[in-house]
Design an enzyme around this catalytic site. Structure first.
Site, PDB file in Angstrom:
ATOM      1  N   CYS A 152      35.004  44.367  43.556  1.00  0.00           N
ATOM      2  CA  CYS A 152      35.616  45.519  42.898  1.00  0.00           C
ATOM      3  C   CYS A 152      34.850  45.875  41.626  1.00  0.00           C
ATOM      4  CB  CYS A 152      37.079  45.233  42.593  1.00  0.00           C
ATOM      5  SG  CYS A 152      37.990  46.659  41.950  1.00  0.00           S
ATOM      6  N   CYS A 153      34.549  44.870  40.798  1.00  0.00           N
ATOM      7  CA  CYS A 153      33.793  45.121  39.573  1.00  0.00           C
ATOM      8  C   CYS A 153      32.389  45.641  39.890  1.00  0.00           C
ATOM      9  CB  CYS A 153      33.685  43.852  38.740  1.00  0.00           C
ATOM     10  SG  CYS A 153      35.210  43.401  37.872  1.00  0.00           S
ATOM     11  N   CYS A 170      40.482  46.356  32.997  1.00  0.00           N
ATOM     12  CA  CYS A 170      41.273  47.196  33.892  1.00  0.00           C
ATOM     13  C   CYS A 170      42.738  46.745  33.876  1.00  0.00           C
ATOM     14  CB  CYS A 170      40.729  47.120  35.317  1.00  0.00           C
ATOM     15  SG  CYS A 170      39.121  47.914  35.505  1.00  0.00           S
ATOM     16  N   CYS A 188      43.980  43.759  36.022  1.00  0.00           N
ATOM     17  CA  CYS A 188      43.269  42.494  35.794  1.00  0.00           C
ATOM     18  C   CYS A 188      43.362  42.003  34.357  1.00  0.00           C
ATOM     19  CB  CYS A 188      41.801  42.659  36.180  1.00  0.00           C
ATOM     20  SG  CYS A 188      41.549  43.193  37.885  1.00  0.00           S
ATOM     21  N   CYS A 231      32.648  40.019  34.439  1.00  0.00           N
ATOM     22  CA  CYS A 231      32.686  41.057  35.475  1.00  0.00           C
ATOM     23  C   CYS A 231      31.305  41.357  36.016  1.00  0.00           C
ATOM     24  CB  CYS A 231      33.313  42.336  34.915  1.00  0.00           C
ATOM     25  SG  CYS A 231      32.365  43.055  33.566  1.00  0.00           S
TER      26      CYS A 231
END
Length: 243
Positions: free
Chosen positions: A115-116, A204, A207, A232
């Site tokens: 995702c990162c 985010c 997170c 990240c």
């Protein structure tokens, strides 16, 4: 770049220099210099840089999953300093394919790396491929396990290459969290209101969570993962290269 630049030698020479001296060095040597602003406590390095050069070029990453307070903070910063804030977004097709296949919360099961990678690393790589040097708000005390040896100046081996050398400046490397907050309060500069709710390190929304008393600030990030994984990827490549 106006003259040959030796990051290793200058990192040693400027190891105990003030952030302002390091920023002045960066501005002296590089015209295509950008400051990366995340919307957290790196407001301090932005304030310092702006006071040296009102035309400092600034970018930020919009992952699409930030807290409302972070978006509001970014706008306050833009108007407070009167700067153009370049907002970098993820590649739409890559993000759409990822969400379609794995949903909006896959990172809780599979880890935050993919995702990162889509929301942060790819847009950052895209931007840094076009510049000569960048400035971050990294500090050694942010994560003793992964950032304890961050130099004030370095050759960025994660986003640069032999064909396109990239210099990275970390003027706040020697600063502590206490010094950051002393600066913010004494000069009354803007800050993210999430800090008032116990958020020490802000990323985010899914997170990030507040930290408890005596917890390290990075413990509020990706709390379901091992402490050694709390990067990240924005800086991890350089950190790994030094280990």
């Amino acid at each position: 770049m106006t003259s040959p630049f030796d990051p290793a030698a200058l990192a040693e020479q400027y190891a105990k220099a003030t952030p302002q001296d390091i920023l002045s060095l960066a501005m002296e040597h590089f015209d295509d210099l950008w400051l990366s602003f995340s919307g957290a406590d790196d407001i301090v390095v932005l304030d310092m840089a702006w006071k040296l050069n009102k035309n400092i070029k600034v970018f930020t990453l919009d992952t699409g999953r930030l807290h409302p307070e972070t978006y509001q903070f970014l706008e306050r910063v833009r108007t407070h300093y009167g700067i153009e804030l370049e907002v970098l977004s993820p590649d739409h097709e890559a993000l759409q394919a990822y969400v379609k296949e794995k949903g909006l919360f896959d990172f809780y099961q599979s880890g935050h790396g993919e995702c990162c990678g889509i929301r942060k690393i790819e847009p950052l790589r895209r931007k840094l491929s076009t510049v000569d040097a960048w400035i971050t708000g990294q500090r050694r005390d942010q994560s003793p396990g992964t950032r304890s040896h961050v130099p004030v100046i370095e050759l960025d081996t994660a986003f640069g290459s032999e064909e396109h050398p990239l210099i990275k400046f970390n003027p706040l490397a020697n600063y502590s969290s206490e010094e950051v907050w002393t600066y913010i309060r004494m000069l009354e500069i803007p800050y993210n209101r999430l800090h008032e709710r116990g958020f020490a390190s802000i990323g985010c929304e899914p997170c990030t969570r507040p930290t408890l008393p005596n917890q390290h600030e990075r413990e509020g990030r990706w709390w379901w993962e091992e402490a050694t994984q709390k990067e990240c990827g924005l800086h991890a490549g350089n950190l790994i290269a030094r280990d």
